[in-house]
Motif scaffolding. Structure first.
Motif, PDB file in Angstrom:
ATOM      1  N   THR A 218       0.833  -1.206   0.000  1.00  0.00           N
ATOM      2  CA  THR A 218       0.000   0.000   0.000  1.00  0.00           C
ATOM      3  C   THR A 218       0.863   1.249   0.000  1.00  0.00           C
ATOM      4  N   TRP A 219       1.979   1.177   0.728  1.00  0.00           N
ATOM      5  CA  TRP A 219       2.905   2.323   0.748  1.00  0.00           C
ATOM      6  C   TRP A 219       3.527   2.516  -0.617  1.00  0.00           C
ATOM      7  N   LYS A 220       3.887   1.398  -1.265  1.00  0.00           N
ATOM      8  CA  LYS A 220       4.496   1.481  -2.589  1.00  0.00           C
ATOM      9  C   LYS A 220       3.525   2.062  -3.599  1.00  0.00           C
ATOM     10  N   GLU A 221       2.244   1.733  -3.459  1.00  0.00           N
ATOM     11  CA  GLU A 221       1.263   2.280  -4.385  1.00  0.00           C
ATOM     12  C   GLU A 221       1.134   3.785  -4.216  1.00  0.00           C
ATOM     13  N   SER A 222       1.240   4.254  -2.958  1.00  0.00           N
ATOM     14  CA  SER A 222       1.078   5.686  -2.718  1.00  0.00           C
ATOM     15  C   SER A 222       2.183   6.492  -3.368  1.00  0.00           C
ATOM     16  N   LEU A 223       3.329   5.871  -3.587  1.00  0.00           N
ATOM     17  CA  LEU A 223       4.435   6.578  -4.214  1.00  0.00           C
ATOM     18  C   LEU A 223       4.115   6.969  -5.647  1.00  0.00           C
ATOM     19  N   LEU A 224       3.230   6.214  -6.268  1.00  0.00           N
ATOM     20  CA  LEU A 224       2.920   6.463  -7.668  1.00  0.00           C
ATOM     21  C   LEU A 224       2.003   7.662  -7.847  1.00  0.00           C
ATOM     22  N   LYS A 225       1.497   8.199  -6.746  1.00  0.00           N
ATOM     23  CA  LYS A 225       0.507   9.263  -6.844  1.00  0.00           C
ATOM     24  C   LYS A 225       1.084  10.624  -6.465  1.00  0.00           C
ATOM     25  N   THR A 226       2.408  10.778  -6.511  1.00  0.00           N
ATOM     26  CA  THR A 226       3.033  12.059  -6.199  1.00  0.00           C
ATOM     27  C   THR A 226       2.530  13.115  -7.175  1.00  0.00           C
ATOM     28  N   SER A 227       2.041  14.212  -6.642  1.00  0.00           N
ATOM     29  CA  SER A 227       1.419  15.240  -7.481  1.00  0.00           C
ATOM     30  C   SER A 227       2.470  16.142  -8.109  1.00  0.00           C
ATOM     31  N   PRO A 228       2.414  16.369  -9.420  1.00  0.00           N
ATOM     32  CA  PRO A 228       3.350  17.304 -10.052  1.00  0.00           C
ATOM     33  C   PRO A 228       3.124  18.730  -9.569  1.00  0.00           C
ATOM     34  N   TYR A 229       1.878  19.029  -9.160  1.00  0.00           N
ATOM     35  CA  TYR A 229       1.574  20.383  -8.694  1.00  0.00           C
ATOM     36  C   TYR A 229       2.241  20.656  -7.346  1.00  0.00           C
ATOM     37  N   ASP A 230       2.287  19.598  -6.504  1.00  0.00           N
ATOM     38  CA  ASP A 230       2.990  19.756  -5.227  1.00  0.00           C
ATOM     39  C   ASP A 230       4.469  20.040  -5.463  1.00  0.00           C
ATOM     40  N   VAL A 231       5.045  19.310  -6.418  1.00  0.00           N
ATOM     41  CA  VAL A 231       6.464  19.487  -6.709  1.00  0.00           C
ATOM     42  C   VAL A 231       6.731  20.889  -7.252  1.00  0.00           C
ATOM     43  N   LEU A 232       5.913  21.323  -8.210  1.00  0.00           N
ATOM     44  CA  LEU A 232       6.105  22.653  -8.798  1.00  0.00           C
ATOM     45  C   LEU A 232       5.928  23.749  -7.756  1.00  0.00           C
ATOM     46  N   GLU A 233       4.912  23.593  -6.913  1.00  0.00           N
ATOM     47  CA  GLU A 233       4.664  24.616  -5.894  1.00  0.00           C
ATOM     48  C   GLU A 233       5.810  24.681  -4.888  1.00  0.00           C
ATOM     49  N   ALA A 234       6.310  23.512  -4.463  1.00  0.00           N
ATOM     50  CA  ALA A 234       7.431  23.492  -3.518  1.00  0.00           C
ATOM     51  C   ALA A 234       8.682  24.104  -4.147  1.00  0.00           C
ATOM     52  N   THR A 235       8.879  23.845  -5.429  1.00  0.00           N
ATOM     53  CA  THR A 235      10.042  24.408  -6.121  1.00  0.00           C
ATOM     54  C   THR A 235       9.937  25.919  -6.224  1.00  0.00           C
ATOM     55  N   ILE A 236       8.743  26.408  -6.532  1.00  0.00           N
ATOM     56  CA  ILE A 236       8.527  27.858  -6.642  1.00  0.00           C
ATOM     57  C   ILE A 236       8.761  28.539  -5.295  1.00  0.00           C
TER      58      ILE A 236
ATOM     59  N   ALA B 181      16.206  24.288  -5.206  1.00  0.00           N
ATOM     60  CA  ALA B 181      15.024  24.256  -6.070  1.00  0.00           C
ATOM     61  C   ALA B 181      15.268  23.374  -7.292  1.00  0.00           C
ATOM     62  N   LEU B 182      16.442  23.517  -7.899  1.00  0.00           N
ATOM     63  CA  LEU B 182      16.776  22.667  -9.045  1.00  0.00           C
ATOM     64  C   LEU B 182      16.871  21.204  -8.639  1.00  0.00           C
ATOM     65  N   GLN B 183      17.443  20.961  -7.449  1.00  0.00           N
ATOM     66  CA  GLN B 183      17.543  19.587  -6.969  1.00  0.00           C
ATOM     67  C   GLN B 183      16.155  18.988  -6.750  1.00  0.00           C
ATOM     68  N   GLN B 184      15.218  19.834  -6.322  1.00  0.00           N
ATOM     69  CA  GLN B 184      13.836  19.374  -6.137  1.00  0.00           C
ATOM     70  C   GLN B 184      13.264  18.880  -7.463  1.00  0.00           C
ATOM     71  N   LEU B 185      13.556  19.591  -8.521  1.00  0.00           N
ATOM     72  CA  LEU B 185      13.081  19.167  -9.839  1.00  0.00           C
ATOM     73  C   LEU B 185      13.746  17.862 -10.269  1.00  0.00           C
ATOM     74  N   ILE B 186      15.053  17.751  -9.990  1.00  0.00           N
ATOM     75  CA  ILE B 186      15.780  16.534 -10.376  1.00  0.00           C
ATOM     76  C   ILE B 186      15.278  15.335  -9.585  1.00  0.00           C
ATOM     77  N   ASP B 187      15.104  15.523  -8.268  1.00  0.00           N
ATOM     78  CA  ASP B 187      14.668  14.417  -7.419  1.00  0.00           C
ATOM     79  C   ASP B 187      13.266  13.925  -7.790  1.00  0.00           C
ATOM     80  N   ASN B 188      12.460  14.805  -8.370  1.00  0.00           N
ATOM     81  CA  ASN B 188      11.065  14.459  -8.655  1.00  0.00           C
ATOM     82  C   ASN B 188      10.772  14.443 -10.157  1.00  0.00           C
ATOM     83  N   THR B 189      11.765  14.049 -10.923  1.00  0.00           N
ATOM     84  CA  THR B 189      11.586  13.994 -12.376  1.00  0.00           C
ATOM     85  C   THR B 189      10.390  13.131 -12.767  1.00  0.00           C
ATOM     86  N   HIS B 190      10.235  12.016 -12.080  1.00  0.00           N
ATOM     87  CA  HIS B 190       9.133  11.098 -12.406  1.00  0.00           C
ATOM     88  C   HIS B 190       7.777  11.787 -12.275  1.00  0.00           C
TER      89      HIS B 190
END
Length: 626
Positions: A300-318, A343-352
């Motif tokens: 169940t934890w592994k499944e939750s990893l697949l649902k990382t929101s791109p909007y969360d990543v973009l907002e955190a980077t901004i 900020a750039l590392q955040q984008l790299i870490d969350n490329t997926h």
């Protein structure tokens, strides 16, 4: 990065320990580090406070290991041992072969030594065995209950079956990926990290190549940690790569800028990284949760990893970008650089997670790179200006005072820092040529270059005058020591000192007042003048008149009468001395005393006493003729 069903790994800093180390070990309570200053340091994992400093070892430790009750540090010729309860040293094992690396497993220490030798030491009995397994130095070892793997820089890795009563027997040669590398392993696999950055994975059955983990960038692997589920590799470019071992997919990359990773090990969700500058302790994260690399994790934890929101990543980077903007406006350019890099590392870490918004990701990346470039330019301009001030200050000091209080090592460090900054600035300015600040940086670097050359010329001239003074002083000092060793007379030494004082005085006249040269020559001149004065007093003391033993007639009369009253008894006692030589010696002593009495009587014009003394002298002389 991995495919769509792979989790994306990021990290959170936990603590940074400001000690340069080469190896790390841990247990349930403590973290242990083999440090370059010949000490083993121990920190509590509860609060990361330093608990103990163990050492000092005779050479820099190569590795540290722990068991239930002891701490071990492998050095080139010894393995040191400390008690974990008291932190006191209990002794050491002497090694017959120079160690390169080591590994503790169970009851045995395995030392990878020079000339391809593997040394085995039983911890409790200290029983030692060694075998030559390779032709060149063993540089990497991994072992468990059944096997031991060895590797050198010139030969392919090999797998050996352990045998407590005999030499290890060879099981396999892992030659599919060439020579050299670093070793790791699990209960199912043996892994080889190669100089090309690949990780070759071999099964523990036939020792056949299962897969090769191929990174996006080719960087030599310095250290390797693995479980049956994950692999972490420390790369030569200062990054860590995290892999899904089962799927053979890279999950993320963690960067430590400006450092070189020496050793890594993992402790559930924590990773301990020994770098060239410090010890970094980080927590691995995936989907906002700690990633335990020692377990597979619930589905169940592994499944939750697949649902990382791109909007969360973009907002955190901004948000990180805005923090960088604020730092930039405040003139805190170095801090702004860190925020933009994060900020750039955040984008790299969350490329997926950003695969669904490629346009926004690209725009934000370009925007961050532009701001990072400008912040780097401003930061480097400040660095150059600070160095320029230090160089000018030294140059002015040499011009005005004719000397400097800076130690030669500090001056060389300043030259090195300035030269490196000039080169880095020109490279950065070239890379950011589209930004007008790059031209300001170029001008500042050129100015520093000119000031540096001028300061170096002044300093070299200053050092040359000092060297000339030191040559003069050392020459005189050597000649003086030669005269002392040859035991020359004090008169000869005084003549030499007078000549040396003259030579130093002439050199002092030519030196600038209050200069370093003047200080050196004045000190030497004062010392040689002191010696000359001391020797002069010793010589002249022998030339002074002897002090008279008596002050007036009454005193000398009393002394002579006392002498004359004792002489008959002394003369009579001579006849009782059977040894002729001893008798003559005693007679001469009496004659000497009488002669002094005669001189004193004549000096004070005591004719009566002089006649009496003369009579005693004649009587004693007649005894000598018998």
């Amino acid at each position: 990065m991995g495919s769509n069903d792979s989790p994306v790994v990021s990290h959170e800093p936990v603590v940074q320990l400001e000690f340069e180390s080469v190896d790390i070990a841990y247990d349930e309570r403590y973290l242990y580090a083999a440090c370059r200053d010949h000490k083993i340091r121990v920190w509590s994992k509860a609060d990361w406070q330093l608990v103990a400093e163990l050492g000092v070892t005779d050479t820099m430790p190569l590795a540290v290991a722990v068991d239930d009750s002891r701490v071990y540090a492998t050095c080139e010729k010894r393995v040191y041992v400390w008690n974990k309860e008291t932190w006191g040293m209990t002794g050491w094992f002497e090694l017959s072969y120079q160690a390169v690396t080591s590994r503790l497993h169970g009851d045995y220490f395995y030392i990878g030594a020079q000339e391809g030798r593997l040394v085995s030491i039983q911890k409790d009995t200290h029983e030692t065995n060694s075998w030559q397994l390779h032709k060149s130095d063993i540089t990497s070892i991994w072992s468990d209950d059944k096997i031991i793997c060895t590797c050198t820089r010139k030969e392919e890795p090999r797998v050996w079956l352990k045998n407590p009563d005999a030499a290890p027997s060879e099981l396999a040669r892992l030659d599919k990926k060439g020579k050299g590398g670093v070793l790791g392993g699990t209960s199912e696999f043996v892994l080889v990290g190669t100089p090309a950055g690949e990780i070759a994975v071999f099964d523990r059955g036939e020792y056949s190549l299962v897969r090769t983990l191929e990174p996006r960038k080719s960087n030599a692997i310095h250290s390797l940690w693995a479980s049956n589920y994950y692999v972490i590799a420390a790369n030569s470019n200062g990054t860590l790569s995290v892999w899904d071992l089962r799927r053979g997919e890279e999950l993320g990359e963690i960067s430590f800028r400006g450092t070189r990773n020496q050793w890594i090990t993992a402790d559930h969700d924590l990773v301990y990284v020994a770098t060239t500058g410090d010890i970094q302790i980080i927590r691995l994260m995936a989907g906002g949760q700690p990633l335990d690399v020692m377990s597979e994790g619930p589905s169940t934890w592994k499944e939750s990893l697949l649902k990382t929101s791109p909007y969360d990543v973009l907002e955190a980077t901004i948000q990180l970008e805005k923090r960088g903007d604020e730092k930039y406006k405040e003139g805190l350019f170095r801090e702004a650089v860190l925020e933009y890099e994060n900020a750039l590392q955040q984008l790299i870490d969350n490329t997926h997670a950003l695969q669904e918004v490629p346009t926004e990701r690209q725009m934000l990346t370009e925007e961050l790179n532009s701001k990072l470039g400008r912040a780097l330019l401003k930061s480097k301009i400040i660095d150059i200006e600070e160095l320029s001030y230090q160089v000018r200050q030294l140059s002015e000091e040499l011009d005005i005072r004719k000397r400097t209080d800076m130690a030669p090592d500090d001056v060389e460090k300043l030259w090195s820092e300035a030269s490196r900054a000039i080169k880095e600035s020109r490279v950065l300015a070239e890379a950011q040529a589209a930004d007008m600040l790059s031209y300001q940086l170029t001008a500042a670097a050129n100015k520093l270059d000119h000031e540096l050359q001028d300061a170096m010329e002044r300093y070299n001239a200053f050092r040359e005058t000092i060297n000339q003074a030191m040559v003069l002083i050392r020459g005189i000092s050597n000649e003086w020591r030669w005269m002392e060793r040859k035991r020359t007379s004090l008169t000869e030494r005084k003549e030499f000192l007078e000549g040396a004082i003259g030579r130093i005085s002439e050199a002092l006249k030519a030196a600038d007042e209050d200069s370093e040269v003047s200080k050196i020559l004045s000190g030497a001149l004062e010392e040689y003048r002191r010696l000359d004065s001391q020797i002069d007093r010793i010589i002249t003391s022998h030339e002074e008149e002897e002090v008279a033993p008596f002050m007036d007639k009454e005193e000398v009369t009393s002394a002579i009468e006392s002498l004359l009253s004792v002489i008959p008894q002394k003369r009579a006692s001579l006849s009782s001395i059977e040894n002729s030589k001893q008798r003559e010696l005693e007679r001469q002593k009496i004659l000497s005393a009488l002669q002094q009495a005669l001189e004193s009587a004549e000096s004070f014009k005591l004719s009566k006493q002089a006649k009496a003394v003369q009579a005693e002298i004649e009587a004693l002389e007649s005894l000598g003729q018998q």
